[in-house]
Design a protein around this motif. Structure first.
Motif, PDB file in Angstrom:
ATOM      1  N   GLN A  27       9.316 -11.120  -2.319  1.00  0.00           N
ATOM      2  CA  GLN A  27       9.887  -9.838  -2.752  1.00  0.00           C
ATOM      3  C   GLN A  27       8.835  -8.878  -3.305  1.00  0.00           C
ATOM      4  N   HIS A  28       7.609  -9.344  -3.425  1.00  0.00           N
ATOM      5  CA  HIS A  28       6.528  -8.514  -3.953  1.00  0.00           C
ATOM      6  C   HIS A  28       5.699  -7.870  -2.838  1.00  0.00           C
ATOM      7  N   PHE A  29       6.195  -7.920  -1.593  1.00  0.00           N
ATOM      8  CA  PHE A  29       5.425  -7.423  -0.461  1.00  0.00           C
ATOM      9  C   PHE A  29       6.284  -6.574   0.462  1.00  0.00           C
ATOM     10  N   GLY A  30       5.624  -5.660   1.135  1.00  0.00           N
ATOM     11  CA  GLY A  30       6.308  -4.840   2.121  1.00  0.00           C
ATOM     12  C   GLY A  30       5.320  -4.340   3.153  1.00  0.00           C
ATOM     13  N   GLU A  31       5.864  -3.738   4.198  1.00  0.00           N
ATOM     14  CA  GLU A  31       5.021  -3.184   5.254  1.00  0.00           C
ATOM     15  C   GLU A  31       5.647  -1.897   5.750  1.00  0.00           C
ATOM     16  N   VAL A  32       4.809  -0.889   5.926  1.00  0.00           N
ATOM     17  CA  VAL A  32       5.233   0.417   6.410  1.00  0.00           C
ATOM     18  C   VAL A  32       4.350   0.759   7.600  1.00  0.00           C
ATOM     19  N   LYS A  33       4.949   1.319   8.647  1.00  0.00           N
ATOM     20  CA  LYS A  33       4.157   1.748   9.806  1.00  0.00           C
ATOM     21  C   LYS A  33       4.069   3.267   9.802  1.00  0.00           C
ATOM     22  N   VAL A  34       2.866   3.764  10.039  1.00  0.00           N
ATOM     23  CA  VAL A  34       2.628   5.201  10.118  1.00  0.00           C
ATOM     24  C   VAL A  34       1.922   5.498  11.432  1.00  0.00           C
ATOM     25  N   ASN A  35       1.923   6.763  11.803  1.00  0.00           N
ATOM     26  CA  ASN A  35       1.292   7.181  13.046  1.00  0.00           C
ATOM     27  C   ASN A  35       0.274   8.274  12.734  1.00  0.00           C
ATOM     28  N   GLY A  36      -0.938   7.863  12.393  1.00  0.00           N
ATOM     29  CA  GLY A  36      -2.013   8.816  12.128  1.00  0.00           C
ATOM     30  C   GLY A  36      -2.376   8.912  10.658  1.00  0.00           C
ATOM     31  N   ASP A  37      -3.557   9.471  10.430  1.00  0.00           N
ATOM     32  CA  ASP A  37      -4.080   9.573   9.066  1.00  0.00           C
ATOM     33  C   ASP A  37      -3.249  10.480   8.172  1.00  0.00           C
ATOM     34  N   GLU A  38      -2.668  11.524   8.739  1.00  0.00           N
ATOM     35  CA  GLU A  38      -1.841  12.431   7.933  1.00  0.00           C
ATOM     36  C   GLU A  38      -0.623  11.701   7.377  1.00  0.00           C
ATOM     37  N   GLU A  39       0.032  10.897   8.211  1.00  0.00           N
ATOM     38  CA  GLU A  39       1.177  10.109   7.742  1.00  0.00           C
ATOM     39  C   GLU A  39       0.733   9.041   6.740  1.00  0.00           C
TER      40      GLU A  39
END
Length: 129
Positions: free
Chosen positions: A65-77
């Motif tokens: 519960q202390h971890f997560g993951e987020v996906k972004v597309n590019g340095d601005e995001e």
């Protein structure tokens, strides 16, 4: 009783940039070393005798519960996501140690990051090194 007024910014946000983003399983495996230190397995308990001191109570750590993951597309995001992590209030609840790691995976060309947020009472920036 809270140690500080609601809305107080009392957390550290550390950002580790990577050209090749580690997967979440590797981050979790490396982070298991934190459990050797009691503060990462405890919650603060206010001490009525002193305004800015607390004692610590060990609790069960629900590690995943202390971890997560987020996906972004590019340095601005990526930078926008980092701003969100740094500026939004950080709480884990009264019975969960106040630290969290999130992998920000950049699907475009560019850097990815691992963000480690934790309550300042666990350690100051220098003390964590």
């Amino acid at each position: 009783q809270d140690l500080l007024p609601p809305g107080s910014v009392t957390h550290l946000t550390l950002v580790f940039y990577f050209d090749d983003c580690p997967d979440l399983a590797k981050v979790k495996e490396d982070a298991k070393a934190l459990l050797e230190y009691k503060r990462f397995c405890s919650v603060p308990v206010p001490c009525r005798e002193a305004v800015f001191e607390s004692s610590w109570r060990e609790v069960e750590v629900k590690f995943d519960q202390h971890f997560g993951e987020v996906k972004v597309n590019g340095d601005e995001e990526l930078e926008a996501q980092l701003d969100l992590f740094a500026l939004k209030p950080f709480t884990q609840g009264k019975n969960r140690p106040a630290w969290r790691m999130d992998v920000i995976r950049n699907s475009a060309k560019g850097r990815s990051a691992v963000v480690w947020r934790l309550c300042h009472s666990i350690g100051d920036g220098i003390g964590l090194l």
